[in-house]
Design a protein around this motif. Structure first.
Motif, PDB file in Angstrom:
ATOM      1  N   ARG A  15       1.251  -1.007   0.026  1.00  0.00           N
ATOM      2  CA  ARG A  15      -0.412   0.007  -0.154  1.00  0.00           C
ATOM      3  C   ARG A  15       0.366   1.426   0.094  1.00  0.00           C
ATOM      4  NH1 ARG A  15      -4.358  -0.545   4.937  1.00  0.00           N
ATOM      5  NH2 ARG A  15      -4.033  -1.775   4.728  1.00  0.00           N
ATOM      6  N   GLY A  16       0.525   2.156  -0.444  1.00  0.00           N
ATOM      7  CA  GLY A  16       0.764   3.429  -0.805  1.00  0.00           C
ATOM      8  C   GLY A  16       2.306   3.363  -2.275  1.00  0.00           C
ATOM      9  N   THR A  17       2.407   2.524  -2.454  1.00  0.00           N
ATOM     10  CA  THR A  17       3.347   2.330  -3.704  1.00  0.00           C
ATOM     11  C   THR A  17       2.051   2.818  -4.917  1.00  0.00           C
ATOM     12  OG1 THR A  17       3.394   0.034  -3.731  1.00  0.00           O
ATOM     13  CG2 THR A  17       4.176   0.599  -2.524  1.00  0.00           C
ATOM     14  N   SER A  18       2.901   2.997  -5.813  1.00  0.00           N
ATOM     15  CA  SER A  18       2.026   3.138  -7.383  1.00  0.00           C
ATOM     16  C   SER A  18       2.777   1.803  -8.505  1.00  0.00           C
ATOM     17  CB  SER A  18       2.822   4.345  -8.199  1.00  0.00           C
ATOM     18  OG  SER A  18       2.257   5.708  -7.482  1.00  0.00           O
ATOM     19  N   LEU A  19       2.149   1.216  -8.910  1.00  0.00           N
ATOM     20  CA  LEU A  19       1.957  -0.004 -10.190  1.00  0.00           C
ATOM     21  C   LEU A  19       1.802   0.847 -11.700  1.00  0.00           C
ATOM     22  CD1 LEU A  19       2.812  -2.710 -11.108  1.00  0.00           C
ATOM     23  CD2 LEU A  19       0.575  -2.976 -10.888  1.00  0.00           C
ATOM     24  N   THR A  20       2.894   0.819 -12.788  1.00  0.00           N
ATOM     25  CA  THR A  20       2.172   0.886 -13.934  1.00  0.00           C
ATOM     26  C   THR A  20       2.164  -0.501 -15.015  1.00  0.00           C
ATOM     27  OG1 THR A  20       3.068   2.913 -14.215  1.00  0.00           O
ATOM     28  CG2 THR A  20       3.086   2.019 -15.983  1.00  0.00           C
ATOM     29  N   ILE A  21       0.741  -0.470 -15.909  1.00  0.00           N
ATOM     30  CA  ILE A  21       0.169  -1.596 -16.441  1.00  0.00           C
ATOM     31  C   ILE A  21       0.873  -1.217 -18.200  1.00  0.00           C
ATOM     32  CG2 ILE A  21      -1.090  -3.080 -17.151  1.00  0.00           C
ATOM     33  CD1 ILE A  21      -2.236  -2.203 -14.756  1.00  0.00           C
ATOM     34  N   GLN A  22       1.068  -1.504 -18.934  1.00  0.00           N
ATOM     35  CA  GLN A  22       1.392  -1.857 -20.186  1.00  0.00           C
ATOM     36  C   GLN A  22       0.674  -2.247 -20.799  1.00  0.00           C
ATOM     37  OE1 GLN A  22       5.584  -2.774 -20.965  1.00  0.00           O
ATOM     38  NE2 GLN A  22       6.291  -0.813 -19.399  1.00  0.00           N
ATOM     39  N   CYS A  23       0.166  -1.954 -22.034  1.00  0.00           N
ATOM     40  CA  CYS A  23      -0.362  -2.264 -23.683  1.00  0.00           C
ATOM     41  C   CYS A  23       0.130  -1.747 -24.376  1.00  0.00           C
ATOM     42  CB  CYS A  23      -2.274  -1.816 -22.764  1.00  0.00           C
ATOM     43  SG  CYS A  23      -3.284  -2.775 -23.826  1.00  0.00           S
ATOM     44  N   GLN A  24       0.605  -3.098 -25.387  1.00  0.00           N
ATOM     45  CA  GLN A  24       0.571  -3.144 -26.320  1.00  0.00           C
ATOM     46  C   GLN A  24      -0.261  -3.436 -27.278  1.00  0.00           C
ATOM     47  OE1 GLN A  24       3.903  -1.702 -27.248  1.00  0.00           O
ATOM     48  NE2 GLN A  24       2.975  -1.619 -29.295  1.00  0.00           N
ATOM     49  N   VAL A  25      -0.249  -2.978 -28.456  1.00  0.00           N
ATOM     50  CA  VAL A  25      -0.961  -3.355 -29.487  1.00  0.00           C
ATOM     51  C   VAL A  25      -0.130  -3.436 -31.290  1.00  0.00           C
ATOM     52  CG1 VAL A  25      -3.161  -3.150 -31.225  1.00  0.00           C
ATOM     53  CG2 VAL A  25      -3.016  -2.583 -28.434  1.00  0.00           C
ATOM     54  N   THR A  77      -0.438   3.342 -21.255  1.00  0.00           N
ATOM     55  CA  THR A  77       0.477   2.783 -19.770  1.00  0.00           C
ATOM     56  C   THR A  77      -1.336   3.212 -18.122  1.00  0.00           C
ATOM     57  OG1 THR A  77       1.885   4.368 -19.088  1.00  0.00           O
ATOM     58  CG2 THR A  77       2.657   2.781 -20.212  1.00  0.00           C
ATOM     59  N   LEU A  78      -1.571   2.827 -18.117  1.00  0.00           N
ATOM     60  CA  LEU A  78      -2.357   2.992 -16.763  1.00  0.00           C
ATOM     61  C   LEU A  78      -1.300   3.298 -15.726  1.00  0.00           C
ATOM     62  CD1 LEU A  78      -5.131   2.972 -15.815  1.00  0.00           C
ATOM     63  CD2 LEU A  78      -5.255   1.084 -15.331  1.00  0.00           C
ATOM     64  N   THR A  79      -1.501   3.899 -15.040  1.00  0.00           N
ATOM     65  CA  THR A  79      -0.492   4.133 -13.685  1.00  0.00           C
ATOM     66  C   THR A  79      -1.863   3.810 -12.615  1.00  0.00           C
ATOM     67  OG1 THR A  79       1.270   4.706 -13.925  1.00  0.00           O
ATOM     68  CG2 THR A  79       1.075   4.781 -11.405  1.00  0.00           C
ATOM     69  N   VAL A  80      -1.977   3.012 -11.205  1.00  0.00           N
ATOM     70  CA  VAL A  80      -2.632   3.410 -10.102  1.00  0.00           C
ATOM     71  C   VAL A  80      -1.733   3.303  -8.688  1.00  0.00           C
ATOM     72  CG1 VAL A  80      -3.607   1.729  -9.190  1.00  0.00           C
ATOM     73  CG2 VAL A  80      -3.392   0.494 -11.346  1.00  0.00           C
ATOM     74  N   SER A  81      -1.544   4.819  -8.700  1.00  0.00           N
ATOM     75  CA  SER A  81      -1.145   5.253  -7.370  1.00  0.00           C
ATOM     76  C   SER A  81      -1.802   5.701  -5.959  1.00  0.00           C
ATOM     77  CB  SER A  81      -1.584   7.523  -8.156  1.00  0.00           C
ATOM     78  OG  SER A  81      -0.355   7.038  -9.717  1.00  0.00           O
ATOM     79  N   ASN A  82       0.029   5.462  -5.554  1.00  0.00           N
ATOM     80  CA  ASN A  82      -1.289   5.902  -4.068  1.00  0.00           C
ATOM     81  C   ASN A  82      -1.897   4.541  -3.798  1.00  0.00           C
ATOM     82  OD1 ASN A  82      -0.995   6.779  -1.202  1.00  0.00           O
ATOM     83  ND2 ASN A  82      -2.232   8.050  -1.110  1.00  0.00           N
ATOM     84  N   MET A  83      -1.385   3.155  -3.410  1.00  0.00           N
ATOM     85  CA  MET A  83      -2.708   1.989  -3.697  1.00  0.00           C
ATOM     86  C   MET A  83      -2.763   1.599  -2.836  1.00  0.00           C
ATOM     87  SD  MET A  83      -1.422  -0.835  -7.050  1.00  0.00           S
ATOM     88  CE  MET A  83       0.810  -0.252  -6.569  1.00  0.00           C
ATOM     89  N   SER A  84      -3.958   1.760  -2.220  1.00  0.00           N
ATOM     90  CA  SER A  84      -4.621   0.768  -0.943  1.00  0.00           C
ATOM     91  C   SER A  84      -5.530  -0.535  -1.746  1.00  0.00           C
ATOM     92  CB  SER A  84      -5.881   1.487  -1.035  1.00  0.00           C
ATOM     93  OG  SER A  84      -7.357   1.844  -1.635  1.00  0.00           O
ATOM     94  N   PRO A  85      -5.660  -1.378  -0.156  1.00  0.00           N
ATOM     95  CA  PRO A  85      -6.053  -2.778  -0.618  1.00  0.00           C
ATOM     96  C   PRO A  85      -7.291  -3.070  -1.285  1.00  0.00           C
ATOM     97  CG  PRO A  85      -5.422  -2.522   1.623  1.00  0.00           C
ATOM     98  CD  PRO A  85      -5.684  -0.821   1.521  1.00  0.00           C
ATOM     99  N   GLU A  86      -8.084  -1.491  -1.113  1.00  0.00           N
ATOM    100  CA  GLU A  86      -9.678  -1.173  -2.374  1.00  0.00           C
ATOM    101  C   GLU A  86      -9.207  -1.203  -3.612  1.00  0.00           C
ATOM    102  OE1 GLU A  86      -9.824  -0.251   1.558  1.00  0.00           O
ATOM    103  OE2 GLU A  86      -9.207   1.261   0.715  1.00  0.00           O
TER     104      GLU A  86
END
Lengths: 114, 115
Positions: A15-25, A77-86
């Motif tokens: 929690r509190g970290t960020s994850l970046t998801i990549q999508c290549q077409v 890319t989509l980044t999910v920032s400041n993550m929480s369990p939700e």
């Protein structure tokens, strides 16, 4: 139909970290879409990403939490920032296959926030 | 409001038998597109079948067919000769032309196939 490569396929994050998801077409597409699928739920559109402009977010989603990049017609890319369990969900990118067709989806990223 | 309702959270079918998944939707539009998507445990969303609302003929794709009742706003999916590989979550969805960015998805039906 387009082939989408989505990475990572899964991740466990603090929690509190960020994850970046990549999508290549494998082909150029005008619009790319990011969805969230919470456990046992249907898909909810987060935002639409057009190349060269800011993403358009759906109600309940904001850029500070889910920043999106679309540097060219084949990548986003989509980044999910400041993550929480939700934020634990499956995140999917998709592209349109033309007006009369459905979407093609990536294989999804299963995110678990601990 | 644009809504899609799948009233069957979970269903089971014997291998080689036929099963029908229900879907109803609510829209004031006359022109739209309807879809059934399959999501196996791999999470990949796979398009199963689609139907244009202006077409009266029901769409078919091999073992998959739909019963489209426009007046009743019903769009059910029939799977014939069910196979173990058909086990998945099935989502009903639609799009409307003037808001083509958006898919409206149902809550899904989990299909179990018994050997």
């Amino acid at each position: 139909s387009a082939v989408i490569s989505q990475k990572p396929s899964r991740d466990i994050c603090q929690r509190g970290t960020s994850l970046t998801i990549q999508c290549q077409v494998d082909s150029q597409v005008t619009m790319m879409f990011w969805y969230r699928q919470q456990p046992g739920q249907s898909l909810t559109l987060i935002a639409t990403a057009n190349q060269g402009s800011e993403a358009t977010y759906e109600s309940g989603f904001v850029i500070d939490k889910f920043p999106i990049s679309r540097p060219n017609l084949t990548f986003s890319t989509l980044t999910v920032s400041n993550m929480s369990p939700e934020d634990s969900s499956i995140y999917l990118c998709s592209v349109e296959e033309g007006k009369n067709y459905g979407y093609t989806f990536g294989s999804g990223t299963r995110l678990t926030v601990v | 409001a644009q809504t899609v309702t799948q009233s069957q959270p979970e269903m089971s079918v014997q291998e080689a038998e036929t099963v029908t998944l229900s879907c109803t939707y609510d829209t004031s539009e006359s022109d739209y597109y309807l879809f059934w998507y399959k999501q196996p445990p791999s999470r990949q969303m796979i398009l199963v079948i689609r139907q244009e609302a202006y077409k009266q003929q029901n769409a078919t794709e091999n073992r998959f067919s739909v019963n489209f009742q426009k007046a009743a706003k019903s769009f059910s999916l029939k799977i014939s000769d069910s196979q173990l590989g058909d086990a998945a979550m099935y989502f009903c969805a639609y799009r409307i032309p003037h808001n083509f960015n958006k898919f409206y998805f149902g809550s899904g039906t989990k299909l179990n196939v018994k050997p």
